[in-house]
Design a protein around this motif. Structure first.
Motif, mmCIF file in Angstrom:
data_model
loop_
_atom_site.group_PDB
_atom_site.id
_atom_site.type_symbol
_atom_site.label_atom_id
_atom_site.label_comp_id
_atom_site.label_asym_id
_atom_site.label_seq_id
_atom_site.Cartn_x
_atom_site.Cartn_y
_atom_site.Cartn_z
ATOM 1 N N LEU A 17 2.511 1.916 -3.366
ATOM 2 C CA LEU A 17 1.521 2.370 -4.347
ATOM 3 C C LEU A 17 1.082 3.810 -4.108
ATOM 4 C CD1 LEU A 17 -0.723 -0.823 -4.707
ATOM 5 C CD2 LEU A 17 0.899 0.096 -6.383
ATOM 6 N N GLY A 18 1.659 4.457 -3.096
ATOM 7 C CA GLY A 18 1.345 5.852 -2.813
ATOM 8 C C GLY A 18 0.018 6.061 -2.117
ATOM 9 N N MET A 19 -0.458 5.062 -1.368
ATOM 10 C CA MET A 19 -1.756 5.173 -0.708
ATOM 11 C C MET A 19 -1.633 5.306 0.808
ATOM 12 S SD MET A 19 -4.188 2.563 -2.894
ATOM 13 C CE MET A 19 -3.116 1.132 -2.699
ATOM 14 N N TYR A 20 -0.420 5.571 1.292
ATOM 15 C CA TYR A 20 -0.252 5.780 2.729
ATOM 16 C C TYR A 20 -0.917 7.090 3.139
ATOM 17 C CZ TYR A 20 1.978 6.419 7.280
ATOM 18 O OH TYR A 20 2.206 6.614 8.621
ATOM 19 N N ASP A 21 -1.617 7.062 4.276
ATOM 20 C CA ASP A 21 -2.321 8.229 4.797
ATOM 21 C C ASP A 21 -3.441 8.703 3.858
ATOM 22 O OD1 ASP A 21 -2.144 9.246 7.307
ATOM 23 O OD2 ASP A 21 -0.467 10.583 6.926
ATOM 24 N N LYS A 22 -4.039 7.760 3.129
ATOM 25 C CA LYS A 22 -5.148 8.086 2.238
ATOM 26 C C LYS A 22 -6.281 7.094 2.472
ATOM 27 C CE LYS A 22 -2.247 10.129 -1.373
ATOM 28 N NZ LYS A 22 -1.824 10.057 -2.798
ATOM 29 N N TYR A 23 -7.494 7.546 2.176
ATOM 30 C CA TYR A 23 -8.651 6.677 2.386
ATOM 31 C C TYR A 23 -8.573 5.415 1.535
ATOM 32 C CZ TYR A 23 -10.920 10.475 4.947
ATOM 33 O OH TYR A 23 -11.240 11.442 5.870
ATOM 34 N N LEU A 50 -1.801 1.470 11.499
ATOM 35 C CA LEU A 50 -0.598 1.152 10.731
ATOM 36 C C LEU A 50 -0.475 2.010 9.478
ATOM 37 C CD1 LEU A 50 1.792 -0.928 10.694
ATOM 38 C CD2 LEU A 50 0.361 -2.332 9.191
ATOM 39 N N ILE A 51 -1.592 2.314 8.839
ATOM 40 C CA ILE A 51 -1.551 2.930 7.519
ATOM 41 C C ILE A 51 -1.790 4.430 7.547
ATOM 42 C CG2 ILE A 51 -3.989 2.809 6.828
ATOM 43 C CD1 ILE A 51 -0.906 1.731 4.755
ATOM 44 N N THR A 52 -2.019 5.004 8.724
ATOM 45 C CA THR A 52 -2.213 6.455 8.835
ATOM 46 C C THR A 52 -1.206 7.037 9.813
ATOM 47 O OG1 THR A 52 -3.899 6.182 10.574
ATOM 48 C CG2 THR A 52 -4.678 6.328 8.295
ATOM 49 N N VAL A 82 0.836 -1.211 0.000
ATOM 50 C CA VAL A 82 0.000 0.000 0.000
ATOM 51 C C VAL A 82 0.867 1.255 0.000
ATOM 52 C CG1 VAL A 82 -1.678 1.316 1.356
ATOM 53 C CG2 VAL A 82 -1.960 -1.150 1.090
ATOM 54 N N SER A 83 1.939 1.235 0.788
ATOM 55 C CA SER A 83 2.819 2.397 0.869
ATOM 56 C C SER A 83 3.529 2.649 -0.457
ATOM 57 C CB SER A 83 3.837 2.193 1.992
ATOM 58 O OG SER A 83 4.695 3.303 2.107
#
Length: 277
Positions: free
Chosen positions: A135-141, A216-218, A132-133
């Protein structure tokens, strides 16, 4: 009449035991709800009082001042809805395909889906985070939602529900010229409404109470969900019991109302999806 009286007498011990169990479960929840409206001193006073003598909203005001509670609630609502809505449709489609279509490798694929239930989330969370990180989706919905859309237990439930429907339903639909999508949407899906509602209730509840993945992802506090925010708040100062109870009240009340709203469908859907298939 005598038989009815005997049955009633025999049911009394079971009823008493169930009432005791219900009280044991409900008393801590009632205590938490009532303590959210007690002054700080009354919560930790001895001897303790069950009902608040002086009702106050100060705990909620202090909670709003200490943490970004409105951001947390908004993020939890977005996370729950954006996860549940696509998930119930995707999993219902997968369950429908496994139940109603004969294709090569169907049983093997279904076993592989069920096998994922045996893998703890802690085993895959680091690889999942890296994917996920990167792919540039860290801190995103999108990073929050995307890994949670496909749920093996929901596919299993929908497959079991669809498998119990008679073949005459789809045969009659095909004779009338209904398309495959129309057959699924207009004829088959309404027949498994209890299981579908059960998936919605479980999906929203699971996302609302999810602690590990959002944590973890935010990284930004404005992206935290309610469970994350309250866990961090309580960990910073555990002696502020009033705001902690107020936060727990806000977190539990929506899920309690959701369960009461869908209770009939939830019980029926759980039973039918477990017996059919």
């Amino acid at each position: 009449m005598v038989k009815k009286i005997k049955n009633t007498i025999l049911h009394i011990p079971v009823t008493v035991i169930l009432i005791i169990i219900a009280l044991v479960i409900l008393l801590p929840i009632l205590w938490m709800f009532l303590s959210a409206f007690k002054p700080q001193g009354k919560i930790i006073s001895y001897p303790p009082t069950f009902l608040p003598l002086d009702y106050t909203l100060d705990n909620f005001i202090r909670l709003a001042k200490r943490v970004k509670i409105f951001y947390f609630i908004k993020n939890s609502v977005i996370y729950a809805l954006m996860t549940t809505v696509p998930s119930v449709f995707l999993c219902s489609l997968a369950g429908y395909a496994f139940a109603r279509y004969n294709f090569k490798g169907r049983n093997v694929l279904f076993i592989l889906v069920l096998a994922t239930l045996m893998i703890p989330f802690q085993v895959i969370m680091i690889p999942l985070f890296l994917i996920v990180s990167n792919l540039g989706m860290y801190d995103k919905y999108l990073g929050l939602v995307l890994p949670k859309i496909a749920v093996a237990i929901s596919i299993f439930m929908m497959r079991s529900a669809f498998a119990g429907l008679p073949k005459e339903l789809e045969e009659a639909g095909r004779i009338d010229g209904v398309t495959e999508i129309g057959l699924y949407w207009k004829i088959m899906l309404p027949q498994v409404k209890p299981t579908f509602v059960t998936m919605i209730v479980l999906g929203i509840n699971g996302a609302w109470n999810d602690l590990m993945w959002p944590l973890l992802i935010t990284g930004d506090m404005k992206m935290r969900t309610l469970s994350n925010g309250l866990a961090m708040f309580i960990g910073q100062d555990t002696q502020e019991y009033g705001p902690a109870f107020a936060g727990a009240f806000i977190a539990i009340l929506p899920m309690l109302m959701l369960y009461l709203f869908g209770q009939r469908y939830f019980v029926e859907g759980t039973v039918t999806s477990g017996l059919k298939g």
